[in-house]
Design a protein around this motif. Structure first.
Motif, mmCIF file in Angstrom:
data_model
loop_
_atom_site.group_PDB
_atom_site.id
_atom_site.type_symbol
_atom_site.label_atom_id
_atom_site.label_comp_id
_atom_site.label_asym_id
_atom_site.label_seq_id
_atom_site.Cartn_x
_atom_site.Cartn_y
_atom_site.Cartn_z
ATOM 1 N N GLU A 1 0.821 -1.216 0.000
ATOM 2 C CA GLU A 1 0.000 0.000 0.000
ATOM 3 C C GLU A 1 0.856 1.267 0.000
ATOM 4 O OE1 GLU A 1 -2.466 -0.376 3.508
ATOM 5 O OE2 GLU A 1 -2.800 -2.496 3.046
ATOM 6 N N LEU A 2 2.129 1.135 0.256
ATOM 7 C CA LEU A 2 3.009 2.303 0.374
ATOM 8 C C LEU A 2 3.496 2.732 -1.013
ATOM 9 C CD1 LEU A 2 5.076 1.250 3.518
ATOM 10 C CD2 LEU A 2 2.967 2.599 3.402
ATOM 11 N N MET A 3 2.575 3.284 -1.772
ATOM 12 C CA MET A 3 2.849 3.748 -3.124
ATOM 13 C C MET A 3 2.387 5.193 -3.233
ATOM 14 S SD MET A 3 4.009 1.009 -4.647
ATOM 15 C CE MET A 3 3.846 1.272 -6.393
ATOM 16 N N LEU A 4 3.042 5.971 -4.071
ATOM 17 C CA LEU A 4 2.685 7.378 -4.245
ATOM 18 C C LEU A 4 1.211 7.527 -4.610
ATOM 19 C CD1 LEU A 4 3.296 10.391 -4.478
ATOM 20 C CD2 LEU A 4 4.137 9.965 -6.794
ATOM 21 N N GLU A 5 0.757 6.766 -5.598
ATOM 22 C CA GLU A 5 -0.626 6.906 -6.043
ATOM 23 C C GLU A 5 -1.614 6.571 -4.931
ATOM 24 O OE1 GLU A 5 -0.246 5.135 -10.396
ATOM 25 O OE2 GLU A 5 1.414 4.746 -8.996
ATOM 26 N N SER A 6 -1.342 5.519 -4.175
ATOM 27 C CA SER A 6 -2.212 5.128 -3.061
ATOM 28 C C SER A 6 -2.228 6.219 -1.997
ATOM 29 C CB SER A 6 -1.728 3.826 -2.427
ATOM 30 O OG SER A 6 -1.662 2.806 -3.382
ATOM 31 N N TYR A 7 -1.050 6.775 -1.707
ATOM 32 C CA TYR A 7 -0.937 7.827 -0.705
ATOM 33 C C TYR A 7 -1.769 9.049 -1.111
ATOM 34 C CZ TYR A 7 1.117 11.303 2.409
ATOM 35 O OH TYR A 7 1.289 12.289 3.350
ATOM 36 N N LEU A 8 -1.655 9.449 -2.367
ATOM 37 C CA LEU A 8 -2.404 10.609 -2.848
ATOM 38 C C LEU A 8 -3.908 10.360 -2.744
ATOM 39 C CD1 LEU A 8 -0.292 11.520 -6.027
ATOM 40 C CD2 LEU A 8 -0.271 12.693 -3.800
ATOM 41 N N GLU A 9 -4.338 9.191 -3.209
ATOM 42 C CA GLU A 9 -5.767 8.860 -3.160
ATOM 43 C C GLU A 9 -6.284 8.846 -1.730
ATOM 44 O OE1 GLU A 9 -6.442 5.235 -5.391
ATOM 45 O OE2 GLU A 9 -5.460 6.102 -7.164
ATOM 46 N N LYS A 10 -5.502 8.247 -0.822
ATOM 47 C CA LYS A 10 -5.900 8.142 0.592
ATOM 48 C C LYS A 10 -6.087 9.530 1.212
ATOM 49 C CE LYS A 10 -3.610 6.257 4.541
ATOM 50 N NZ LYS A 10 -2.607 5.301 4.981
ATOM 51 N N HIS A 11 -5.324 10.504 0.734
ATOM 52 C CA HIS A 11 -5.396 11.853 1.277
ATOM 53 C C HIS A 11 -6.254 12.798 0.430
ATOM 54 C CE1 HIS A 11 -2.109 10.164 3.614
ATOM 55 N NE2 HIS A 11 -2.439 11.058 4.523
ATOM 56 N N GLY A 12 -7.041 12.220 -0.475
ATOM 57 C CA GLY A 12 -7.972 13.007 -1.260
ATOM 58 C C GLY A 12 -7.325 13.889 -2.310
ATOM 59 N N ILE A 13 -6.111 13.527 -2.715
ATOM 60 C CA ILE A 13 -5.412 14.303 -3.757
ATOM 61 C C ILE A 13 -5.594 13.536 -5.063
ATOM 62 C CG2 ILE A 13 -3.202 15.246 -4.530
ATOM 63 C CD1 ILE A 13 -2.356 15.032 -1.472
ATOM 64 N N PRO A 14 -6.322 14.091 -6.022
ATOM 65 C CA PRO A 14 -6.578 13.337 -7.250
ATOM 66 C C PRO A 14 -5.299 13.100 -8.060
ATOM 67 C CG PRO A 14 -7.462 15.574 -7.410
ATOM 68 C CD PRO A 14 -6.925 15.411 -6.023
ATOM 69 N N VAL A 15 -5.212 11.906 -8.609
ATOM 70 C CA VAL A 15 -4.087 11.563 -9.473
ATOM 71 C C VAL A 15 -4.413 12.030 -10.895
ATOM 72 C CG1 VAL A 15 -2.716 9.676 -10.454
ATOM 73 C CG2 VAL A 15 -3.411 9.606 -8.038
ATOM 74 N N LYS A 16 -5.665 11.834 -11.288
ATOM 75 C CA LYS A 16 -6.102 12.263 -12.617
ATOM 76 C C LYS A 16 -6.365 13.777 -12.602
ATOM 77 C CE LYS A 16 -7.213 9.330 -15.402
ATOM 78 N NZ LYS A 16 -6.324 9.049 -16.539
ATOM 79 N N LEU A 17 -5.939 14.442 -13.650
ATOM 80 C CA LEU A 17 -6.146 15.897 -13.744
ATOM 81 C C LEU A 17 -7.475 16.210 -14.415
ATOM 82 C CD1 LEU A 17 -2.551 16.962 -14.855
ATOM 83 C CD2 LEU A 17 -3.550 17.158 -12.591
#
Length: 142
Positions: free
Chosen positions: A126-142
């Motif tokens: 689970e320790l991945m950049l994309e997972s971290y962003l999603e978990k914190h409500g930061i969208p990966v898709k623009l």
């Protein structure tokens, strides 16, 4: 940088992820270096350098020449998990194996190391950049 699902991101999104990864790598270098300095005063031994990488299967390593390497993705872990990996690698400066003496040294510094090791085995993917962003409500898709 390398993203497993590059086909699902636009060029702009990949560029953004690359920039974010660089920022988190820098944050990891600062945090890990500070924790190495703290625990090194307890463990002793001699290390020559600290490297920060993005390894697929390892959280840390210690070379016979004293190079300590750490996975930048530890920055996404709870602080005690990052500390466990730091202690583990620093203990290799004294014991370059996983002998009973090695584990006794780890336990003397961090008695609850078994639960941290287990957490890493269960949650490390689970320790991945994309997972971290999603978990914190930061969208990966623009």
């Amino acid at each position: 940088m390398h993203y497993m699902h590059q086909d699902k991101y636009t060029a702009a999104e990949i560029k953004r992820l690359d920039i974010l990864e660089r920022r988190y790598r820098n944050a990891a270098r600062i945090k890990i270096t500070a924790r190495v300095e703290y625990y090194h005063s307890i463990t002793g031994g001699h290390y020559t350098s600290i490297t920060i990488r993005n390894q697929k299967t390892r959280w840390g390593s210690c070379s016979s020449r004293g190079t300590l390497s750490f996975n930048y993705r530890l920055i996404f872990a709870p602080p005690e998990i990052l500390d466990y990996v730091v202690v583990h690698e620093l203990c290799h400066l004294t014991h370059m194996d996983h002998s009973k003496s090695f584990w006794s040294m780890v336990a003397s510094i961090m008695p609850e190391y078994r639960q941290y090791r287990q957490w890493l085995n269960e949650h490390g993917t689970e320790l991945m950049l994309e997972s971290y962003l999603e978990k914190h409500g930061i969208p990966v898709k623009l």
